[in-house]
Scaffold this motif. Structure first.
Motif, PDB file in Angstrom:
ATOM      1  N   SER A  12       0.822  -1.218   0.000  1.00  0.00           N
ATOM      2  CA  SER A  12       0.000   0.000   0.000  1.00  0.00           C
ATOM      3  C   SER A  12       0.855   1.266   0.000  1.00  0.00           C
ATOM      4  N   GLU A  13       2.139   1.116   0.280  1.00  0.00           N
ATOM      5  CA  GLU A  13       3.014   2.293   0.344  1.00  0.00           C
ATOM      6  C   GLU A  13       3.636   2.639  -1.001  1.00  0.00           C
ATOM      7  N   ILE A  14       3.378   1.806  -2.004  1.00  0.00           N
ATOM      8  CA  ILE A  14       3.903   2.107  -3.334  1.00  0.00           C
ATOM      9  C   ILE A  14       2.942   3.099  -3.999  1.00  0.00           C
ATOM     10  N   THR A  15       3.313   4.364  -3.954  1.00  0.00           N
ATOM     11  CA  THR A  15       2.468   5.436  -4.489  1.00  0.00           C
ATOM     12  C   THR A  15       3.256   6.220  -5.526  1.00  0.00           C
ATOM     13  N   PRO A  16       2.559   6.998  -6.338  1.00  0.00           N
ATOM     14  CA  PRO A  16       3.255   7.797  -7.358  1.00  0.00           C
ATOM     15  C   PRO A  16       4.353   8.680  -6.753  1.00  0.00           C
ATOM     16  N   ALA A  17       4.136   9.107  -5.501  1.00  0.00           N
ATOM     17  CA  ALA A  17       5.119   9.987  -4.860  1.00  0.00           C
ATOM     18  C   ALA A  17       6.482   9.326  -4.703  1.00  0.00           C
ATOM     19  N   LEU A  18       6.488   7.989  -4.705  1.00  0.00           N
ATOM     20  CA  LEU A  18       7.746   7.260  -4.494  1.00  0.00           C
ATOM     21  C   LEU A  18       8.583   7.163  -5.770  1.00  0.00           C
ATOM     22  N   ASP A  19       8.070   7.671  -6.852  1.00  0.00           N
ATOM     23  CA  ASP A  19       8.681   7.506  -8.178  1.00  0.00           C
ATOM     24  C   ASP A  19      10.200   7.617  -8.143  1.00  0.00           C
ATOM     25  N   LYS A  71       5.130 -20.070  -8.870  1.00  0.00           N
ATOM     26  CA  LYS A  71       3.720 -20.436  -8.746  1.00  0.00           C
ATOM     27  C   LYS A  71       3.011 -19.438  -7.843  1.00  0.00           C
ATOM     28  N   ARG A  72       1.714 -19.321  -8.077  1.00  0.00           N
ATOM     29  CA  ARG A  72       0.890 -18.499  -7.198  1.00  0.00           C
ATOM     30  C   ARG A  72       1.084 -18.922  -5.746  1.00  0.00           C
ATOM     31  N   GLU A  73       0.983 -17.967  -4.875  1.00  0.00           N
ATOM     32  CA  GLU A  73       1.059 -18.165  -3.417  1.00  0.00           C
ATOM     33  C   GLU A  73       2.467 -18.453  -2.918  1.00  0.00           C
ATOM     34  N   SER A  74       3.458 -18.394  -3.824  1.00  0.00           N
ATOM     35  CA  SER A  74       4.838 -18.482  -3.369  1.00  0.00           C
ATOM     36  C   SER A  74       5.204 -17.188  -2.655  1.00  0.00           C
ATOM     37  N   VAL A  75       6.130 -17.302  -1.696  1.00  0.00           N
ATOM     38  CA  VAL A  75       6.597 -16.111  -0.995  1.00  0.00           C
ATOM     39  C   VAL A  75       7.812 -15.564  -1.739  1.00  0.00           C
ATOM     40  N   LEU A  76       7.723 -14.285  -2.093  1.00  0.00           N
ATOM     41  CA  LEU A  76       8.765 -13.670  -2.898  1.00  0.00           C
ATOM     42  C   LEU A  76       9.308 -12.407  -2.241  1.00  0.00           C
ATOM     43  N   ALA A  77      10.555 -12.118  -2.539  1.00  0.00           N
ATOM     44  CA  ALA A  77      11.091 -10.787  -2.269  1.00  0.00           C
ATOM     45  C   ALA A  77      11.294 -10.143  -3.628  1.00  0.00           C
ATOM     46  N   VAL A  78      10.742  -8.980  -3.816  1.00  0.00           N
ATOM     47  CA  VAL A  78      10.866  -8.279  -5.090  1.00  0.00           C
ATOM     48  C   VAL A  78      11.608  -6.973  -4.866  1.00  0.00           C
ATOM     49  N   LYS A  79      12.754  -6.851  -5.515  1.00  0.00           N
ATOM     50  CA  LYS A  79      13.482  -5.583  -5.465  1.00  0.00           C
ATOM     51  C   LYS A  79      13.297  -4.865  -6.783  1.00  0.00           C
ATOM     52  N   GLY A  80      13.078  -3.577  -6.700  1.00  0.00           N
ATOM     53  CA  GLY A  80      12.880  -2.837  -7.933  1.00  0.00           C
ATOM     54  C   GLY A  80      12.798  -1.356  -7.676  1.00  0.00           C
ATOM     55  N   ILE A  81      12.324  -0.655  -8.707  1.00  0.00           N
ATOM     56  CA  ILE A  81      12.207   0.795  -8.630  1.00  0.00           C
ATOM     57  C   ILE A  81      10.731   1.166  -8.702  1.00  0.00           C
ATOM     58  N   ALA A  82      10.288   1.932  -7.754  1.00  0.00           N
ATOM     59  CA  ALA A  82       8.909   2.410  -7.782  1.00  0.00           C
ATOM     60  C   ALA A  82       8.739   3.370  -8.945  1.00  0.00           C
ATOM     61  N   LYS A  83       7.622   3.210  -9.652  1.00  0.00           N
ATOM     62  CA  LYS A  83       7.363   4.075 -10.807  1.00  0.00           C
ATOM     63  C   LYS A  83       5.934   4.586 -10.763  1.00  0.00           C
ATOM     64  N   ALA A  84       5.787   5.874 -10.914  1.00  0.00           N
ATOM     65  CA  ALA A  84       4.449   6.403 -11.123  1.00  0.00           C
ATOM     66  C   ALA A  84       4.057   6.021 -12.537  1.00  0.00           C
ATOM     67  N   SER A  85       2.865   5.487 -12.692  1.00  0.00           N
ATOM     68  CA  SER A  85       2.440   5.060 -14.021  1.00  0.00           C
ATOM     69  C   SER A  85       0.939   5.106 -14.114  1.00  0.00           C
TER      70      SER A  85
END
Length: 434
Positions: A12-19, A71-85
């Motif tokens: 929920s904290e991934i917002t356009p402001a984080l771009d 597969k669905r329901e796997s636990v993942l860590a996702v690293k990336g760049i927040a993007k307003a889109s």
RNA sequence: GCCGCGGUGGUGUAGCCCGGUCGAGCAUGGGGGCCUGUCACGCCCCAGACCCGAGUUCAAAUCCCGGCCGCGGCGCCA
């Protein structure tokens, strides 16, 4: 973090402001969509969902292959760049740079996303996966609000929270059947109610409450009965049943207010409007209820508890919350206090919603001698209550209280008509797992 | 516990009345392929099921009986 990855943001904290910021998400792979040159992963955590996306041209061939293997329901860590889109749900997304599979999942046994519904029974067989769906999430987040609101409300009114034993010695309390358990070299029983303990405790603390399990070994096979339930029990010295009903007015009001304030999103997920309750909650006597039945031509047994037919008929006139008071003494437990000058009725009530009984309560008999008589007249042997009766010799204050079924209240708040929907791991005649 | 209805792929369903046309349909999920803005993505291909047991019949998913389980109602229910 023993697995070496630190979450920087919730979904929920991934917002356009984080771009432009670098972010790390931790969560479950909710859903994926493969468009050929673009792969979308929907990541779910306790805050909700966020979209992560990778473009084939932008990531290594190894990562690209990996993305379709999860597969669905796997636990993942996702690293990336927040993007307003503008195209992203919520206006922002995460461009994937790196993904780590923290814990793989097999294909989930039921659909978490919500495209195909499963029967309640199938869902309960797979409850932990089912609990990841929006609807159960909403129900149990509301439950947490309710429990919290009840605790603060009662504490503000001078009640202390107590914990009484659930393994008890005697099976002679009458009423519902008990489960027996091996207790070392003896037989003991699972408590069906903290009734006697909470009454006794009023002589030490005046006002006590408990939110705890109660066990009922009944034949009941309905949408509103279970073998193990969570009861909200409260008992107060120097109150009568009218005071207790007023206390419940305030409690219900507080609970509804808290849920409306704290669970807007959950109510929406359940397709519910903001909840309403007008206090004081209307109070009608048993005799008035009987007149209504007579007027409607609904048969009923004299001075007996109402059955489903009667309650459903009454609920046609009395919608929402209402109290039925002054029940026939014979239809109530021995500890309910008979009305002065009219001993065939007692100072008792049920809190109803429609035709569902949510709570019941009474002014209790606080005279030991009368209590013994009442036991006898209900076919119980006072000798089996010796340890209980003993405390009536040491300054037992007049007292009253109620017992409220937490799940029944939750059914009303969430609009569910099967109690199993609102209990995480329901126990009934057949279900003992999970 | 009683009455009624039901049990078909991982999930949800169609078919059952009126037995053969069922080599069991559909959706979703799964596997494979194509696809750079999906958000119920789309398109093509593939795999996957008649609760258990006994019976009737040339033939049973379909009819009969029993069991188990489920759904609805009632009863029981400090």
């Amino acid at each position: 973090m023993t697995f070496g990855i630190k979450r920087t943001h919730l979904a929920s904290e991934i917002t356009p402001a984080l771009d432009g910021s670098q972010v790390t998400l931790l969560g479950w792979l909710h859903e994926k969509r493969d468009l050929g040159g673009l792969r979308f992963l929907l990541i779910r955590d306790r805050s909700g969902l966020v979209q992560a996306v990778a473009a084939k041209k932008e990531v290594s061939p190894e990562l690209w292959e990996e993305l379709s293997s999860f597969k669905r329901e796997s636990v993942l860590a996702v690293k990336g760049i927040a993007k307003a889109s503008p195209q992203a749900p919520g206006g922002a997304e995460v461009r994937i740079r790196e993904v780590l599979l923290i814990s793989p999942s097999e294909d989930p046994p039921i659909d978490v996303v919500g495209k195909t519904s499963a029967d309640l029974d199938t869902r309960l067989d797979n409850r932990i996966v089912d609990l990841r769906r929006v609807e159960p999430q909403a129900i149990f987040r509301i439950q947490s609000t309710v429990a919290s609101a009840i605790r603060s409300y009662l504490r503000e009114n001078g009640f202390i929270e107590v914990f009484t034993p659930k393994i008890i010695a005697t099976a002679t309390e009458g009423g519902a059947s008990l489960f027996s358990v091996f207790y070392y070299d003896r037989i003991a029983y699972l408590s069906q109610s903290p009734q006697l303990y909470k009454e006794q405790l009023t002589s030490a603390f005046e006002r006590v409450f408990e939110i705890a399990p109660a066990f009922r070994a009944e034949e009941s096979d309905t949408q509103r009965h279970l073998s193990e339930i969570t009861m909200v029990d409260a008992e107060a010295a120097f109150m009568d049943y009218q005071d207790v009903m007023s206390l419940l007015d305030g409690l219900v009001e507080r609970v509804v207010k808290a849920v409306n304030e704290e669970n807007r999103r959950e109510l929406r997920a359940l397709g519910r409007e903001a909840l309403e309750v007008k206090v004081p909650i209307p109070r009608i006597t048993y005799d008035e209820a009987v007149s209504i039945l007579d007027r409607k031509g609904v048969e009923h047994e004299k001075d007996a508890d109402f059955g489903t037919v009667q309650l459903k008929a009454l609920s046609e006139e009395l919608r929402d919350f209402y109290f039925i008071t002054d029940w026939p003494t014979a239809a109530r437990p021995f500890y309910a206090k008979p009305l002065e000058g009219r001993p065939e009725r007692c100072e008792s009530f049920d809190l109803m919603y429609g035709w569902i009984e949510l709570a019941s309560g009474a002014t209790r008999v606080n005279d030991g001698k009368l209590l013994k008589e009442r036991m006898s007249s209900q076919g119980l042997n006072p000798d089996s209550f010796k340890t209980h009766l003993k405390w009536f010799n040491y300054g037992m204050p007049p007292h009253s209280g109620f017992g409220l079924g937490l799940a029944r209240l939750l059914m009303v708040l969430t609009g569910k008509d099967n109690i199993r929907e609102v209990v995480m791991f329901p126990r009934d005649k057949r279900r003992l797992e999970p």
